[in-house]
Motif scaffolding. Structure first.
Motif, PDB file in Angstrom:
ATOM      1  N   MET A   1      19.960  26.900  19.918  1.00 35.96           N
ATOM      2  CA  MET A   1      20.032  28.170  19.212  1.00 35.96           C
ATOM      3  C   MET A   1      19.182  29.191  19.966  1.00 35.96           C
ATOM      4  N   ASN A   2      19.774  30.276  20.375  1.00 37.59           N
ATOM      5  CA  ASN A   2      19.063  31.254  21.183  1.00 37.59           C
ATOM      6  C   ASN A   2      18.447  32.332  20.326  1.00 37.59           C
ATOM      7  N   ILE A   3      17.297  32.786  20.751  1.00 34.55           N
ATOM      8  CA  ILE A   3      16.643  33.904  20.091  1.00 34.55           C
ATOM      9  C   ILE A   3      17.261  35.195  20.594  1.00 34.55           C
ATOM     10  N   VAL A   4      17.610  36.097  19.688  1.00 29.29           N
ATOM     11  CA  VAL A   4      18.114  37.413  20.069  1.00 29.29           C
ATOM     12  C   VAL A   4      16.948  38.383  20.030  1.00 29.29           C
ATOM     13  N   ASN A   5      16.592  38.948  21.157  1.00 30.28           N
ATOM     14  CA  ASN A   5      15.451  39.849  21.229  1.00 30.28           C
ATOM     15  C   ASN A   5      15.861  41.236  20.768  1.00 30.28           C
ATOM     16  N   MET A   6      15.146  41.761  19.761  1.00 32.38           N
ATOM     17  CA  MET A   6      15.431  43.094  19.257  1.00 32.38           C
ATOM     18  C   MET A   6      14.571  44.138  19.958  1.00 32.38           C
ATOM     19  N   GLU A   7      13.516  43.706  20.634  1.00 30.57           N
ATOM     20  CA  GLU A   7      12.637  44.613  21.365  1.00 30.57           C
ATOM     21  C   GLU A   7      12.217  43.914  22.656  1.00 30.57           C
ATOM     22  N   ASN A  38       4.519  47.104  12.216  1.00 32.64           N
ATOM     23  CA  ASN A  38       5.233  48.359  11.943  1.00 32.64           C
ATOM     24  C   ASN A  38       6.470  48.117  11.082  1.00 32.64           C
ATOM     25  N   TYR A  39       6.592  46.896  10.567  1.00 32.60           N
ATOM     26  CA  TYR A  39       7.725  46.462   9.753  1.00 32.60           C
ATOM     27  C   TYR A  39       9.038  46.452  10.543  1.00 32.60           C
ATOM     28  N   GLU A  40       8.933  46.333  11.856  1.00 31.71           N
ATOM     29  CA  GLU A  40      10.110  46.274  12.707  1.00 31.71           C
ATOM     30  C   GLU A  40      10.441  44.820  13.032  1.00 31.71           C
ATOM     31  N   ILE A  41      11.727  44.507  13.011  1.00 33.05           N
ATOM     32  CA  ILE A  41      12.159  43.165  13.408  1.00 33.05           C
ATOM     33  C   ILE A  41      12.141  43.101  14.925  1.00 33.05           C
ATOM     34  N   ILE A  42      11.372  42.162  15.471  1.00 32.16           N
ATOM     35  CA  ILE A  42      11.294  42.039  16.921  1.00 32.16           C
ATOM     36  C   ILE A  42      12.093  40.843  17.439  1.00 32.16           C
ATOM     37  N   ASN A  54      28.188  38.240  12.185  1.00 30.56           N
ATOM     38  CA  ASN A  54      27.932  38.858  13.490  1.00 30.56           C
ATOM     39  C   ASN A  54      28.005  40.379  13.460  1.00 30.56           C
ATOM     40  N   ASP A  55      28.048  40.966  12.265  1.00 35.53           N
ATOM     41  CA  ASP A  55      28.124  42.431  12.144  1.00 35.53           C
ATOM     42  C   ASP A  55      26.716  42.986  11.908  1.00 35.53           C
ATOM     43  N   ILE A  56      25.938  43.058  12.982  1.00 40.83           N
ATOM     44  CA  ILE A  56      24.593  43.600  12.869  1.00 40.83           C
ATOM     45  C   ILE A  56      24.453  44.773  13.835  1.00 40.83           C
ATOM     46  N   TYR A  57      23.431  45.586  13.584  1.00 40.23           N
ATOM     47  CA  TYR A  57      23.208  46.783  14.377  1.00 40.23           C
ATOM     48  C   TYR A  57      22.036  46.512  15.317  1.00 40.23           C
ATOM     49  N   ARG A  58      22.358  46.074  16.509  1.00 41.54           N
ATOM     50  CA  ARG A  58      21.334  45.564  17.430  1.00 41.54           C
ATOM     51  C   ARG A  58      20.381  46.653  17.897  1.00 41.54           C
ATOM     52  N   ALA A  59      20.794  47.908  17.761  1.00 41.78           N
ATOM     53  CA  ALA A  59      19.919  48.996  18.188  1.00 41.78           C
ATOM     54  C   ALA A  59      18.879  49.338  17.118  1.00 41.78           C
ATOM     55  N   GLY A  60      19.049  48.779  15.942  1.00 39.48           N
ATOM     56  CA  GLY A  60      18.132  49.094  14.851  1.00 39.48           C
ATOM     57  C   GLY A  60      16.807  48.370  15.012  1.00 39.48           C
ATOM     58  N   LYS A  61      15.824  48.814  14.245  1.00 42.99           N
ATOM     59  CA  LYS A  61      14.511  48.191  14.292  1.00 42.99           C
ATOM     60  C   LYS A  61      14.119  47.586  12.956  1.00 42.99           C
ATOM     61  N   TYR A  62      14.676  48.121  11.862  1.00 45.87           N
ATOM     62  CA  TYR A  62      14.227  47.742  10.533  1.00 45.87           C
ATOM     63  C   TYR A  62      15.307  46.924   9.818  1.00 45.87           C
ATOM     64  N   PHE A  63      14.868  46.118   8.861  1.00 43.37           N
ATOM     65  CA  PHE A  63      15.758  45.172   8.192  1.00 43.37           C
ATOM     66  C   PHE A  63      17.011  45.855   7.645  1.00 43.37           C
ATOM     67  N   CYS A  79      15.322  52.510   6.992  1.00 42.54           N
ATOM     68  CA  CYS A  79      14.871  51.548   5.992  1.00 42.54           C
ATOM     69  C   CYS A  79      13.440  51.874   5.570  1.00 42.54           C
ATOM     70  N   GLY A  80      13.242  51.972   4.247  1.00 43.03           N
ATOM     71  CA  GLY A  80      11.920  52.286   3.718  1.00 43.03           C
ATOM     72  C   GLY A  80      11.752  53.732   3.303  1.00 43.03           C
ATOM     73  N   THR A  81      12.793  54.561   3.510  1.00 42.06           N
ATOM     74  CA  THR A  81      12.647  56.001   3.239  1.00 42.06           C
ATOM     75  C   THR A  81      13.518  56.520   2.100  1.00 42.06           C
ATOM     76  N   THR A  82      14.371  55.686   1.508  1.00 44.59           N
ATOM     77  CA  THR A  82      15.200  56.169   0.406  1.00 44.59           C
ATOM     78  C   THR A  82      14.470  56.008  -0.929  1.00 44.59           C
ATOM     79  N   ASP A  83      15.010  56.625  -1.965  1.00 44.03           N
ATOM     80  CA  ASP A  83      14.412  56.512  -3.297  1.00 44.03           C
ATOM     81  C   ASP A  83      14.476  55.083  -3.819  1.00 44.03           C
ATOM     82  N   HIS A  84      15.409  54.286  -3.276  1.00 47.17           N
ATOM     83  CA  HIS A  84      15.598  52.917  -3.752  1.00 47.17           C
ATOM     84  C   HIS A  84      14.646  51.924  -3.085  1.00 47.17           C
ATOM     85  N   CYS A  85      14.076  52.305  -1.963  1.00 50.20           N
ATOM     86  CA  CYS A  85      13.323  51.339  -1.158  1.00 50.20           C
ATOM     87  C   CYS A  85      12.079  50.794  -1.862  1.00 50.20           C
TER      88      CYS A  85
END
Length: 313
Positions: A1-7, A38-42, A54-63, A79-85
Protein backbone atom coordinates in the motif's frame (compact mmCIF):
# COMPACT_ATOMS: atom_id res chain seq x y z
CA UNK A 1 0.00 0.00 0.00
CA UNK A 2 1.61 3.24 -1.11
CA UNK A 3 1.49 6.51 0.73
CA UNK A 4 0.09 9.38 -1.33
CA UNK A 5 2.02 12.54 -0.48
CA UNK A 6 -0.19 15.61 -0.22
CA UNK A 7 2.76 17.94 0.45
CA UNK A 8 6.49 17.91 -0.11
CA UNK A 9 8.54 15.78 2.23
CA UNK A 10 9.88 19.05 3.55
CA UNK A 11 6.78 19.04 5.74
CA UNK A 12 8.54 16.31 7.68
CA UNK A 13 11.53 18.00 9.27
CA UNK A 14 12.60 14.89 11.09
CA UNK A 15 13.41 11.92 8.89
CA UNK A 16 12.98 9.38 11.68
CA UNK A 17 9.42 10.53 12.34
CA UNK A 18 8.65 10.43 8.65
CA UNK A 19 9.83 6.85 8.41
CA UNK A 20 7.62 5.85 11.34
CA UNK A 21 4.58 7.49 9.78
CA UNK A 22 5.34 5.94 6.41
CA UNK A 23 5.60 2.50 7.98
CA UNK A 24 2.32 3.06 9.81
CA UNK A 25 0.53 3.89 6.58
CA UNK A 26 2.08 1.10 4.53
CA UNK A 27 1.20 -1.60 7.05
CA UNK A 28 -2.22 -0.36 8.05
CA UNK A 29 -5.13 -2.33 6.60
CA UNK A 30 -7.54 0.49 7.40
CA UNK A 31 -7.61 4.06 6.15
CA UNK A 32 -5.10 6.45 7.69
CA UNK A 33 -4.21 10.12 7.28
CA UNK A 34 -1.63 12.38 8.91
CA UNK A 35 -2.46 15.99 9.82
CA UNK A 36 0.00 18.70 10.81
CA UNK A 37 -0.42 21.58 13.25
CA UNK A 38 -1.95 23.76 10.53
CA UNK A 39 -4.74 21.17 10.24
CA UNK A 40 -3.47 20.26 6.77
CA UNK A 41 -3.40 16.67 5.56
CA UNK A 42 0.18 15.89 4.62
CA UNK A 43 -0.21 12.17 3.92
CA UNK A 44 -2.86 9.54 3.38
CA UNK A 45 -2.84 5.91 2.34
CA UNK A 46 -4.56 4.26 -0.61
CA UNK A 47 -7.28 2.76 1.59
CA UNK A 48 -8.70 6.20 2.36
CA UNK A 49 -8.76 7.09 -1.32
CA UNK A 50 -10.77 3.95 -2.07
CA UNK A 51 -13.36 5.01 0.53
CA UNK A 52 -14.11 7.94 -1.78
CA UNK A 53 -14.06 5.97 -5.05
CA UNK A 54 -10.75 7.66 -5.93
CA UNK A 55 -12.60 10.98 -6.27
CA UNK A 56 -10.37 13.20 -4.16
CA UNK A 57 -8.95 16.66 -4.70
CA UNK A 58 -5.21 16.11 -4.57
CA UNK A 59 -4.44 19.81 -4.74
CA UNK A 60 -6.33 20.45 -1.52
CA UNK A 61 -4.76 20.72 1.90
CA UNK A 62 -7.68 20.36 4.30
CA UNK A 63 -9.99 17.43 5.03
CA UNK A 64 -13.19 19.01 3.73
CA UNK A 65 -11.56 20.28 0.54
CA UNK A 66 -9.68 17.08 -0.25
CA UNK A 67 -12.61 14.72 0.29
CA UNK A 68 -15.45 16.94 -0.95
CA UNK A 69 -17.40 17.75 2.22
CA UNK A 70 -20.87 18.87 1.12
CA UNK A 71 -20.84 22.08 3.17
CA UNK A 72 -17.40 23.07 1.90
CA UNK A 73 -18.02 22.27 -1.74
CA UNK A 74 -21.49 23.83 -1.89
CA UNK A 75 -20.14 27.12 -0.53
CA UNK A 76 -16.78 26.89 -2.35
CA UNK A 77 -14.87 27.74 0.83
CA UNK A 78 -11.86 26.48 2.74
CA UNK A 79 -12.48 23.75 5.29
CA UNK A 80 -12.99 25.36 8.69
CA UNK A 81 -14.42 28.66 7.41
CA UNK A 82 -18.14 28.01 6.88
CA UNK A 83 -20.89 28.56 9.45
CA UNK A 84 -21.26 24.77 9.68
CA UNK A 85 -17.63 24.00 10.48
CA UNK A 86 -17.93 24.73 14.20
CA UNK A 87 -20.41 21.87 14.44
CA UNK A 88 -18.25 19.41 12.50
CA UNK A 89 -17.41 16.48 14.74
CA UNK A 90 -14.21 15.70 12.84
CA UNK A 91 -12.93 19.26 13.18
CA UNK A 92 -13.80 19.37 16.89
CA UNK A 93 -11.71 16.26 17.61
CA UNK A 94 -8.79 17.41 15.46
CA UNK A 95 -8.64 20.67 17.41
CA UNK A 96 -9.01 18.88 20.74
CA UNK A 97 -6.20 16.48 19.86
CA UNK A 98 -3.78 19.28 19.09
CA UNK A 99 -4.74 21.58 21.95
CA UNK A 100 -5.13 18.99 24.70
CA UNK A 101 -3.10 16.03 23.37
CA UNK A 102 -6.40 14.17 23.66
CA UNK A 103 -6.83 10.72 22.11
CA UNK A 104 -10.31 9.99 20.73
CA UNK A 105 -10.98 6.32 20.01
CA UNK A 106 -13.66 4.65 17.87
CA UNK A 107 -15.61 7.84 17.25
CA UNK A 108 -18.71 7.31 15.08
CA UNK A 109 -19.06 10.07 12.48
CA UNK A 110 -21.59 10.68 9.70
CA UNK A 111 -21.02 13.32 7.04
CA UNK A 112 -22.21 14.18 3.55
CA UNK A 113 -19.67 14.23 0.73
CA UNK A 114 -19.85 15.01 -2.97
CA UNK A 115 -18.38 11.91 -4.61
CA UNK A 116 -18.34 11.65 -8.39
CA UNK A 117 -20.97 14.41 -8.55
CA UNK A 118 -23.30 12.51 -6.21
CA UNK A 119 -24.30 13.45 -2.68
CA UNK A 120 -23.28 10.52 -0.46
CA UNK A 121 -23.77 9.99 3.26
CA UNK A 122 -20.66 8.30 4.64
CA UNK A 123 -20.33 6.69 8.07
CA UNK A 124 -16.86 6.37 9.59
CA UNK A 125 -15.35 5.03 12.77
CA UNK A 126 -12.39 7.31 13.48
CA UNK A 127 -9.55 7.33 16.00
CA UNK A 128 -7.47 10.48 16.56
CA UNK A 129 -4.00 10.01 18.05
CA UNK A 130 -1.55 12.94 18.44
CA UNK A 131 2.15 12.13 18.30
CA UNK A 132 5.04 14.43 19.17
CA UNK A 133 8.60 14.58 17.95
CA UNK A 134 10.63 17.26 19.73
CA UNK A 135 8.71 20.51 19.10
CA UNK A 136 6.51 19.16 16.33
CA UNK A 137 3.07 17.57 16.84
CA UNK A 138 1.24 15.53 14.24
CA UNK A 139 -2.14 13.84 14.33
CA UNK A 140 -2.58 10.32 13.06
CA UNK A 141 -6.17 9.48 12.18
CA UNK A 142 -7.37 5.97 11.44
CA UNK A 143 -10.61 5.63 9.49
CA UNK A 144 -12.88 2.62 9.04
CA UNK A 145 -15.70 2.96 6.50
CA UNK A 146 -18.96 1.71 8.06
CA UNK A 147 -21.27 3.07 5.37
CA UNK A 148 -22.54 -0.28 4.13
CA UNK A 149 -23.21 -1.48 7.67
CA UNK A 150 -25.10 1.71 8.52
CA UNK A 151 -27.29 1.73 5.42
CA UNK A 152 -30.15 0.10 7.30
CA UNK A 153 -30.09 2.42 10.31
CA UNK A 154 -33.40 4.26 10.66
CA UNK A 155 -33.71 8.00 10.66
CA UNK A 156 -34.58 8.39 14.33
CA UNK A 157 -30.91 7.64 14.98
CA UNK A 158 -29.49 9.39 11.94
CA UNK A 159 -31.34 12.71 12.10
CA UNK A 160 -29.70 14.20 15.23
CA UNK A 161 -26.26 13.51 13.74
CA UNK A 162 -27.20 15.14 10.46
CA UNK A 163 -28.31 18.23 12.33
CA UNK A 164 -25.01 18.36 14.20
CA UNK A 165 -23.13 18.26 10.94
CA UNK A 166 -25.06 21.22 9.60
CA UNK A 167 -26.56 19.54 6.55
CA UNK A 168 -30.11 19.93 7.78
CA UNK A 169 -31.07 23.42 8.90
CA UNK A 170 -31.87 23.43 12.62
CA UNK A 171 -35.22 24.78 13.78
CA UNK A 172 -33.58 27.47 15.88
CA UNK A 173 -31.42 28.61 12.98
CA UNK A 174 -34.43 28.64 10.65
CA UNK A 175 -36.47 30.62 13.18
CA UNK A 176 -33.73 33.21 13.73
CA UNK A 177 -33.16 33.62 9.99
CA UNK A 178 -36.89 33.93 9.28
CA UNK A 179 -37.39 36.57 11.96
CA UNK A 180 -34.31 38.48 10.80
CA UNK A 181 -35.63 38.64 7.24
CA UNK A 182 -39.10 39.63 8.44
CA UNK A 183 -37.70 42.46 10.56
CA UNK A 184 -35.92 43.85 7.52
CA UNK A 185 -39.14 43.70 5.52
CA UNK A 186 -41.63 44.71 8.23
CA UNK A 187 -42.21 48.19 6.79
CA UNK A 188 -42.59 46.92 3.23
CA UNK A 189 -45.91 46.12 1.65
CA UNK A 190 -44.43 43.11 -0.10
CA UNK A 191 -45.88 39.66 0.56
CA UNK A 192 -43.93 36.74 2.02
CA UNK A 193 -44.85 33.09 1.67
CA UNK A 194 -44.65 30.09 3.97
CA UNK A 195 -45.11 26.61 2.48
CA UNK A 196 -45.85 23.66 4.72
CA UNK A 197 -44.87 20.34 3.08
CA UNK A 198 -45.64 16.91 4.49
CA UNK A 199 -46.12 13.32 3.39
CA UNK A 200 -49.54 12.11 2.38
CA UNK A 201 -50.01 9.58 5.17
CA UNK A 202 -53.35 8.41 3.77
CA UNK A 203 -51.39 6.45 1.19
CA UNK A 204 -49.64 4.28 3.76
CA UNK A 205 -51.81 3.86 6.83
CA UNK A 206 -50.47 1.51 9.45
CA UNK A 207 -46.85 2.11 8.54
CA UNK A 208 -44.51 3.48 11.17
CA UNK A 209 -42.76 6.38 9.46
CA UNK A 210 -39.94 6.28 11.97
CA UNK A 211 -38.93 2.82 10.78
CA UNK A 212 -38.97 3.52 7.06
CA UNK A 213 -37.85 7.13 6.69
CA UNK A 214 -34.32 6.35 5.64
CA UNK A 215 -31.40 8.67 5.14
CA UNK A 216 -31.43 8.62 1.34
CA UNK A 217 -35.10 9.61 1.25
CA UNK A 218 -34.42 12.44 3.68
CA UNK A 219 -31.62 13.70 1.48
CA UNK A 220 -33.60 13.39 -1.74
CA UNK A 221 -36.53 15.36 -0.39
CA UNK A 222 -34.44 18.00 1.36
CA UNK A 223 -32.24 18.55 -1.70
CA UNK A 224 -35.32 18.72 -3.92
CA UNK A 225 -36.88 21.46 -1.78
CA UNK A 226 -33.60 23.39 -1.63
CA UNK A 227 -33.27 23.19 -5.40
CA UNK A 228 -36.71 24.61 -6.18
CA UNK A 229 -36.19 27.75 -4.11
CA UNK A 230 -33.65 30.54 -4.52
CA UNK A 231 -30.53 30.95 -2.39
CA UNK A 232 -32.12 33.77 -0.39
CA UNK A 233 -35.05 31.57 0.66
CA UNK A 234 -35.11 29.08 3.54
CA UNK A 235 -36.18 25.50 4.13
CA UNK A 236 -36.22 23.54 7.37
CA UNK A 237 -37.14 19.97 8.23
CA UNK A 238 -39.14 20.28 11.45
CA UNK A 239 -39.91 16.61 12.03
CA UNK A 240 -39.59 13.40 10.07
CA UNK A 241 -43.01 14.24 8.59
CA UNK A 242 -42.93 17.88 7.54
CA UNK A 243 -40.87 20.76 6.21
CA UNK A 244 -41.44 24.51 6.22
CA UNK A 245 -40.26 26.78 3.40
CA UNK A 246 -39.98 30.57 3.70
CA UNK A 247 -39.99 32.66 0.51
CA UNK A 248 -39.35 36.37 0.01
CA UNK A 249 -39.28 38.64 -3.05
CA UNK A 250 -41.50 36.26 -4.99
CA UNK A 251 -44.36 37.04 -7.33
CA UNK A 252 -47.46 34.87 -7.35
CA UNK A 253 -46.19 33.44 -10.62
CA UNK A 254 -42.94 32.40 -8.94
CA UNK A 255 -44.83 30.73 -6.10
CA UNK A 256 -47.14 28.97 -8.57
CA UNK A 257 -44.12 27.49 -10.32
CA UNK A 258 -42.78 26.18 -7.00
CA UNK A 259 -46.23 24.77 -6.23
CA UNK A 260 -46.30 22.90 -9.55
CA UNK A 261 -42.92 21.31 -8.81
CA UNK A 262 -44.15 20.16 -5.40
CA UNK A 263 -47.24 18.66 -7.04
CA UNK A 264 -45.09 16.69 -9.46
CA UNK A 265 -42.77 15.27 -6.84
CA UNK A 266 -43.32 11.59 -6.05
CA UNK A 267 -41.94 9.59 -3.15
CA UNK A 268 -41.18 5.96 -3.89
CA UNK A 269 -38.98 4.20 -1.37
CA UNK A 270 -39.27 0.88 0.43
CA UNK A 271 -42.99 0.59 1.35
CA UNK A 272 -43.73 4.28 0.83
CA UNK A 273 -45.34 5.45 -2.38
CA UNK A 274 -46.82 8.86 -1.95
CA UNK A 275 -47.18 12.39 -3.21
CA UNK A 276 -46.60 15.39 -0.97
CA UNK A 277 -49.22 17.33 0.94
CA UNK A 278 -48.65 21.07 1.06
CA UNK A 279 -50.30 24.32 2.02
CA UNK A 280 -49.24 27.84 1.08
CA UNK A 281 -49.66 30.87 3.31
CA UNK A 282 -49.29 34.37 1.89
CA UNK A 283 -48.93 37.03 4.54
CA UNK A 284 -47.34 40.37 5.37
CA UNK A 285 -43.99 40.51 7.23
CA UNK A 286 -45.50 42.56 10.09
CA UNK A 287 -48.32 40.05 10.64
CA UNK A 288 -45.97 37.06 10.53
CA UNK A 289 -43.71 38.68 13.13
CA UNK A 290 -46.62 38.92 15.56
CA UNK A 291 -46.81 35.14 15.60
CA UNK A 292 -43.13 34.23 15.32
CA UNK A 293 -41.95 36.45 18.19
CA UNK A 294 -44.48 35.32 20.77
CA UNK A 295 -42.88 34.32 24.04
CA UNK A 296 -43.11 31.01 25.90
CA UNK A 297 -43.97 28.95 22.84
CA UNK A 298 -41.90 26.27 21.22
CA UNK A 299 -40.86 26.92 17.65
CA UNK A 300 -43.04 24.15 16.20
CA UNK A 301 -46.24 25.66 17.58
CA UNK A 302 -45.32 29.14 16.39
CA UNK A 303 -45.29 28.05 12.77
CA UNK A 304 -48.37 25.89 13.21
CA UNK A 305 -50.22 28.84 14.75
CA UNK A 306 -49.20 30.97 11.82
CA UNK A 307 -50.66 28.48 9.38
CA UNK A 308 -53.82 27.73 11.33
CA UNK A 309 -54.84 31.27 12.23
CA UNK A 310 -56.98 32.71 9.46
CA UNK A 311 -56.29 36.28 10.49
CA UNK A 312 -52.75 35.91 9.15
CA UNK A 313 -54.04 35.70 5.59
Amino acid sequence: MNIVNMESHKKMKYYQLYEKIKQFGDNNYIGSIVIDENYEIIQMNEKVIKYFDNDIYRAGKYFGNIFGCYNIKSEAKKCGTTDHCDNCKIRKHVIKAFKEAFISESLLVSKYFCINDNLVLKWFEMTFMPIQNNDKVYLMVSIIDLTELMTFKVDENIYPMLSDEGFITLKEEFHRSTCSKLHKLKDDKTDVYFIHVSMNKEKHKGIDLGSVWRSDLLVDLYVFLKNIISDEDLVCRFTEEYFVLFLTNKSECDVNQIEEKIKEYQIEEFVIKSALNYSILKTQPRIALEYLTKENQVIDSLYKDLFLNQSAN
